[in-house]
Write a protein that holds these residues in place. Sequence first.
Motif, PDB file in Angstrom:
ATOM      1  N   LYS A  64      65.925 104.670   2.802  1.00  0.00           N
ATOM      2  CA  LYS A  64      64.852 105.547   2.313  1.00  0.00           C
ATOM      3  C   LYS A  64      65.216 106.167   0.974  1.00  0.00           C
ATOM      4  N   GLU A  65      66.438 106.636   0.851  1.00  0.00           N
ATOM      5  CA  GLU A  65      66.867 107.264  -0.414  1.00  0.00           C
ATOM      6  C   GLU A  65      66.898 106.245  -1.543  1.00  0.00           C
ATOM      7  N   CYS A  66      67.350 105.032  -1.266  1.00  0.00           N
ATOM      8  CA  CYS A  66      67.468 104.007  -2.314  1.00  0.00           C
ATOM      9  C   CYS A  66      66.107 103.592  -2.847  1.00  0.00           C
ATOM     10  N   ILE A  67      65.156 103.331  -1.971  1.00  0.00           N
ATOM     11  CA  ILE A  67      63.849 102.840  -2.428  1.00  0.00           C
ATOM     12  C   ILE A  67      63.063 103.958  -3.103  1.00  0.00           C
ATOM     13  N   LEU A  68      63.199 105.187  -2.638  1.00  0.00           N
ATOM     14  CA  LEU A  68      62.506 106.299  -3.307  1.00  0.00           C
ATOM     15  C   LEU A  68      63.068 106.532  -4.699  1.00  0.00           C
ATOM     16  N   GLU A  69      64.375 106.451  -4.828  1.00  0.00           N
ATOM     17  CA  GLU A  69      64.992 106.614  -6.144  1.00  0.00           C
ATOM     18  C   GLU A  69      64.592 105.472  -7.074  1.00  0.00           C
ATOM     19  N   CYS A  70      64.488 104.252  -6.536  1.00  0.00           N
ATOM     20  CA  CYS A  70      64.090 103.101  -7.350  1.00  0.00           C
ATOM     21  C   CYS A  70      62.657 103.242  -7.834  1.00  0.00           C
ATOM     22  N   LEU A  71      61.736 103.632  -6.951  1.00  0.00           N
ATOM     23  CA  LEU A  71      60.336 103.802  -7.343  1.00  0.00           C
ATOM     24  C   LEU A  71      60.171 104.942  -8.342  1.00  0.00           C
ATOM     25  N   LEU A  72      60.951 106.016  -8.176  1.00  0.00           N
ATOM     26  CA  LEU A  72      60.874 107.133  -9.114  1.00  0.00           C
ATOM     27  C   LEU A  72      61.356 106.717 -10.506  1.00  0.00           C
ATOM     28  N   SER A  73      62.439 105.965 -10.565  1.00  0.00           N
ATOM     29  CA  SER A  73      62.930 105.490 -11.859  1.00  0.00           C
ATOM     30  C   SER A  73      61.932 104.539 -12.517  1.00  0.00           C
ATOM     31  N   GLN A  74      61.237 103.711 -11.712  1.00  0.00           N
ATOM     32  CA  GLN A  74      60.216 102.836 -12.272  1.00  0.00           C
ATOM     33  C   GLN A  74      59.049 103.646 -12.841  1.00  0.00           C
ATOM     34  N   LYS A  75      58.655 104.712 -12.164  1.00  0.00           N
ATOM     35  CA  LYS A  75      57.583 105.573 -12.667  1.00  0.00           C
ATOM     36  C   LYS A  75      57.962 106.205 -14.001  1.00  0.00           C
ATOM     37  N   LYS A  76      59.195 106.690 -14.100  1.00  0.00           N
ATOM     38  CA  LYS A  76      59.648 107.292 -15.361  1.00  0.00           C
ATOM     39  C   LYS A  76      59.702 106.248 -16.473  1.00  0.00           C
ATOM     40  N   ASP A  77      60.131 105.051 -16.154  1.00  0.00           N
ATOM     41  CA  ASP A  77      60.180 103.992 -17.150  1.00  0.00           C
ATOM     42  C   ASP A  77      58.781 103.613 -17.623  1.00  0.00           C
ATOM     43  N   ILE A  78      57.815 103.580 -16.702  1.00  0.00           N
ATOM     44  CA  ILE A  78      56.432 103.268 -17.077  1.00  0.00           C
ATOM     45  C   ILE A  78      55.871 104.350 -17.986  1.00  0.00           C
ATOM     46  N   GLN A  79      56.140 105.607 -17.689  1.00  0.00           N
ATOM     47  CA  GLN A  79      55.665 106.698 -18.547  1.00  0.00           C
ATOM     48  C   GLN A  79      56.278 106.614 -19.942  1.00  0.00           C
ATOM     49  N   ARG A  80      57.562 106.262 -20.017  1.00  0.00           N
ATOM     50  CA  ARG A  80      58.210 106.134 -21.316  1.00  0.00           C
ATOM     51  C   ARG A  80      57.590 104.992 -22.123  1.00  0.00           C
ATOM     52  N   LYS A  81      57.311 103.857 -21.471  1.00  0.00           N
ATOM     53  CA  LYS A  81      56.712 102.723 -22.166  1.00  0.00           C
ATOM     54  C   LYS A  81      55.277 103.021 -22.593  1.00  0.00           C
ATOM     55  N   LEU A  82      54.531 103.751 -21.758  1.00  0.00           N
ATOM     56  CA  LEU A  82      53.168 104.117 -22.132  1.00  0.00           C
ATOM     57  C   LEU A  82      53.159 105.045 -23.342  1.00  0.00           C
ATOM     58  N   ALA A  83      54.111 105.989 -23.388  1.00  0.00           N
ATOM     59  CA  ALA A  83      54.190 106.883 -24.543  1.00  0.00           C
ATOM     60  C   ALA A  83      54.552 106.111 -25.808  1.00  0.00           C
ATOM     61  N   ALA A  84      55.486 105.155 -25.699  1.00  0.00           N
ATOM     62  CA  ALA A  84      55.855 104.345 -26.872  1.00  0.00           C
ATOM     63  C   ALA A  84      54.686 103.472 -27.326  1.00  0.00           C
ATOM     64  N   HIS A  85      53.928 102.927 -26.372  1.00  0.00           N
ATOM     65  CA  HIS A  85      52.776 102.092 -26.731  1.00  0.00           C
ATOM     66  C   HIS A  85      51.686 102.923 -27.402  1.00  0.00           C
ATOM     67  N   ALA A  86      51.455 104.151 -26.899  1.00  0.00           N
ATOM     68  CA  ALA A  86      50.454 105.025 -27.518  1.00  0.00           C
ATOM     69  C   ALA A  86      50.866 105.423 -28.936  1.00  0.00           C
ATOM     70  N   ALA A  87      52.164 105.715 -29.132  1.00  0.00           N
ATOM     71  CA  ALA A  87      52.639 106.051 -30.477  1.00  0.00           C
ATOM     72  C   ALA A  87      52.497 104.867 -31.426  1.00  0.00           C
ATOM     73  N   GLN A  88      52.744 103.669 -30.934  1.00  0.00           N
ATOM     74  CA  GLN A  88      52.597 102.478 -31.777  1.00  0.00           C
ATOM     75  C   GLN A  88      51.137 102.256 -32.165  1.00  0.00           C
ATOM     76  N   LYS A  89      50.217 102.434 -31.221  1.00  0.00           N
ATOM     77  CA  LYS A  89      48.798 102.271 -31.537  1.00  0.00           C
ATOM     78  C   LYS A  89      48.348 103.312 -32.561  1.00  0.00           C
ATOM     79  N   LYS A  90      48.835 104.540 -32.429  1.00  0.00           N
ATOM     80  CA  LYS A  90      48.489 105.582 -33.394  1.00  0.00           C
ATOM     81  C   LYS A  90      49.018 105.245 -34.783  1.00  0.00           C
ATOM     82  N   GLN A  91      50.236 104.683 -34.836  1.00  0.00           N
ATOM     83  CA  GLN A  91      50.809 104.291 -36.119  1.00  0.00           C
ATOM     84  C   GLN A  91      50.029 103.137 -36.737  1.00  0.00           C
ATOM     85  N   GLU A  92      49.598 102.176 -35.939  1.00  0.00           N
ATOM     86  CA  GLU A  92      48.820 101.063 -36.464  1.00  0.00           C
ATOM     87  C   GLU A  92      47.483 101.529 -37.019  1.00  0.00           C
TER      88      GLU A  92
END
Length: 304
Positions: A64-92
């Motif tokens: 339970k601890e392993c899969i919850l930690e894995c899903l949480l890290s994936q959520k944080k990674d998705i948020q980081r990628k979405l922020a980078a993609h939004a910044a790139q679109k704004k720059q373009e």
Amino acid sequence: MPQRHSKNNNDLAFFTYDEKRKLGYGTQKERLGKDSIKPFDACCLCLKLVIEPLCCPKGHVFCKECILECLLSQKKDIQRKLAAHAAQKKQEVGEQEEKLMLQKARELEAFDQQNHGAVPHHSDKNYSRDKNGFHGANSVKATSFEEEALRTMKAFWLPSATPEAAAKVEAPSTSTTCPEGNEKLKLKSLFPVYFTEEKGEDYKSTAYDKKHICPSCKVTMTNAMSLVALSSCGHVFCKKCADKFMVVDKVCLVCNKPCKEKNLVNLKKGGTGFSGHDENLEAKDFKHLGSGSGLGLVRPAQKV
């Protein structure tokens, strides 16, 4: 007697097959034994005995601890990628607006020179060459046209004109995935799993050595058996008992909770080490340097 000289290494101008194997260069293959195969009651992430096990719809078991930690890290990674993609679109968008402004400015300047210039461009070639011609990279009298020409000139030998490849960030997927099966996985789709531990007077289990049995036929579970978990209640049975009782009676034999055929989930497990039982029993790894040098995972330096 000493060995023959032809049997020594580095005797020939090329590597023999045996010398290549001793060097350890290239794709190394090794057959996996039973000690390298995950047991059915081990976590797919930490590879230890599961603690509060959770199972995905495809049958992969996690702590339970392993899969919850894995899903949480994936959520944080998705948020980081979405922020980078939004910044790139704004720059373009900003770069596109800047290009339009520069184009309009050039058009206005050309229109002003054509209509309000003291001397027309087509009447005096010398004046035209002196005013809009190329004065060189170090010229102080460089006009806006020359600056644009310098900026777009494919002069790779100039540091200012060196082409740069813009790193583009693709739009990431917003769904989390199973770390073992790579399919889409949500937290609400996980269900708890309950193994029946063997209990007896002669057998005493420890935290690291537990034996699980089928609650119906009391057979000790191993990797050689096909196991089925009920997503409705979480109890684990062997495949024979599940097909014989749960499919027909549509009720769990432990808790008497109703279940359907769609609630039967086949648990993913490792093999037994025998080639007839498993498919993927060969591990492959490419090494740039031999394992004997101690630098088997180091990429060799490129020649300049």
